[in-house]
Design an enzyme around this catalytic site. Sequence first.
Site, mmCIF file in Angstrom:
data_model
loop_
_atom_site.group_PDB
_atom_site.id
_atom_site.type_symbol
_atom_site.label_atom_id
_atom_site.label_comp_id
_atom_site.label_asym_id
_atom_site.label_seq_id
_atom_site.Cartn_x
_atom_site.Cartn_y
_atom_site.Cartn_z
ATOM 1 N N HIS A 444 -39.076 46.725 -61.425
ATOM 2 C CA HIS A 444 -40.115 47.758 -61.432
ATOM 3 C C HIS A 444 -41.452 47.179 -61.896
ATOM 4 C CE1 HIS A 444 -41.593 51.979 -62.058
ATOM 5 N NE2 HIS A 444 -42.383 51.344 -62.924
ATOM 6 N N GLU A 445 -41.439 46.509 -63.046
ATOM 7 C CA GLU A 445 -42.696 45.987 -63.588
ATOM 8 C C GLU A 445 -43.269 44.872 -62.712
ATOM 9 O OE1 GLU A 445 -44.113 47.745 -65.642
ATOM 10 O OE2 GLU A 445 -42.401 48.932 -66.320
ATOM 11 N N HIS A 448 -45.345 46.390 -59.972
ATOM 12 C CA HIS A 448 -46.726 46.640 -60.416
ATOM 13 C C HIS A 448 -47.530 45.346 -60.401
ATOM 14 C CE1 HIS A 448 -46.630 50.796 -61.604
ATOM 15 N NE2 HIS A 448 -45.687 50.636 -62.517
ATOM 16 N N HIS A 451 -48.534 44.072 -57.002
ATOM 17 C CA HIS A 451 -49.589 44.929 -56.435
ATOM 18 C C HIS A 451 -50.956 44.434 -56.908
ATOM 19 C CE1 HIS A 451 -50.991 49.367 -55.645
ATOM 20 N NE2 HIS A 451 -51.372 48.540 -54.713
#
Length: 655
Positions: A444-445, A448, A451
Amino acid sequence: MFNEFNLENLDNSKKDLEELLNESKKQIDELLEIKDKTYENFVKPYEQIGESINEFITPIFHIDSVKNSELTQKVYEDCLPLISDYETEISQNDNIYRSLKDIQDNDYRSLNSIQIKVLENEIRDFKLSGCHLDEKNKKRLKELNLKLSELSHKFSQNLLDETNAFEMIIDNFEDVKEIPLSDLELAKFEEDGKTKYKFTLQMPSYISYITYGSNREKREEIYKAYCTRAPQNGKIIEEILKLKEEKVNILGFDNYASYSLSTKMAKNESEVTSFLEELAIKGKKRAIEELDEIKEFAKKDGIEDLQSYDLSYYSEKLKKDKYDLDEEYYRPFFEQNSVLNGFFNFLYEVFNIKFTQTDAKVWDKNVKVYNISEDDKIIARIYIDLEARKDKRGGAWMNNWHSYYINDKGEEQLPTAYIVCNFPPSTQNTPSLLRHSDVVTLFHEMGHALHHLLSKVPEALVSGISGVAWDVVEFPSQFLEYFAYDKEVLKLFAKHYETGEILSDEAIERIIKARNFQSSLAMLRQVEFALFDFKLHQKLYKNEDEVQKLLDNIRDKYAVTKPPKYNKFQNGFAHIFAGGYAAGYYSYKWAEVLSADAFYMFIDSGKVLNKELAVKYKNTILKNGGSKNMDELFFEFANREPSVDSLLRIDGIIS
């Protein structure tokens, strides 16, 4: 190539920041003197001034979260008023606003789409900052912004202090007999010739006892300590809500929710509440069935009155019974270094990006630093800090430091970011062994981070996660999570740290089948948080009792589990009172619609490790950062609008 993380002069930060801000003001005044302002001679250098301040201040605020001490708190508190005053002063400068507006009006035809987006965002944000107001209201806004920043920091510090203050000492092995051995090793200590076990409110320790603790009274003790932390935050919430209401009223908004939506993808308040209520209605019947299943299972132990502090314990037992899924069995297969290296292999496989560990200054010996390259060219750097520590704020997050952009000399500036988690720490005898849920958090991290780091947008103000609407910023992180449940991906790193044995197909199938275990209960809980957050910001709730009543009413209508009255969840809701999610917690579910729909494209292609599709995703979604609205980028990627049903399908709520 990259700035080093250097805080040797930390105690001098206030003086250095004052000098930097004074120099920045002087530079902006010089820009305002330019007669014929253009994008190149005004916006570009103005953008770089902001970037240089961000590059200086980010490590100072970051260190307070990851290496908290009296010094970091003092430096944070010294620097916060300076940066808050500066940002408010600049954002209310009517001359900058009018200069940007003139460039937008006069040069519109010569600007490219990214430059137009920068100007649209900046002009909108200047209006939202009150640059059009009279001096009296500008002064009041400045005071409100500073006070709100101070209150958010105090909220977070209270949580950290109370998390660190609690210890539960157990000296009876019967009370810890079901705790996984790796967790037990971390909890064990010797005192007066006797073996004892210490559990804290640090997330790995808390999860360990609330999930596996055999003693029901001890489970309630640690649960109660966790959900009654920082009662003083109740008064801070009152003040935050009052000040936010005053702020948005000055800016001409009816409430904070409508102010928040002015920079988001959702069009209006009713669209948000309708979306959340639709999810709740579609998931509630199934959630009741899931809860009934836990209650029936708990009755085998003679538990007729299942309580909140029993849920994790009996859910874990039920999951093991249904899927033969034992978290402790898997942890030796998810040794931290093995997971990281395999994860990097996966990212190279699908996105053609390579991670190479490098020597660089860090804030803790367990932090790892990697340069990221694409086609043998270094394009970014990432700092990864995974293990829980006492001086580290709880939770997991990505923090962007530098942004990718092309400066006014035509030079490429490379991006950097931090990933911070709180995974079980390593010891002299045992390496850091992760739960599969920790692996999902890491994915998940990293979503980020990629991105931000893979952006190729030449303008810093819309590069990476900058300029991305808050209710879609979770899309890339949630999208990457889904790969942590794929068999091919898991086989890249799920290897026993002692024997080298690869996790079997059967064991992986159990993880995949269990993914949607209690998914309706989990969804309803997220909807409860999101509705509470959003409704809390639709009108002014004046005191703690009114705040609690709102939460109780939402639970009465939508929740299927009711916590005990002493539970003060709101006092620990750092996402909205100490983070950026106020009137925006719905973003997690909103963005999940995009991520689920995007992942279905990989499933429907017949190959989850579909490099062609992954590269298209990288080039369409990730590289464009905030330079276009996410609904446009999603349509470019998928050639269709996203569907809520994709989320409900992937969670197994509908077929």
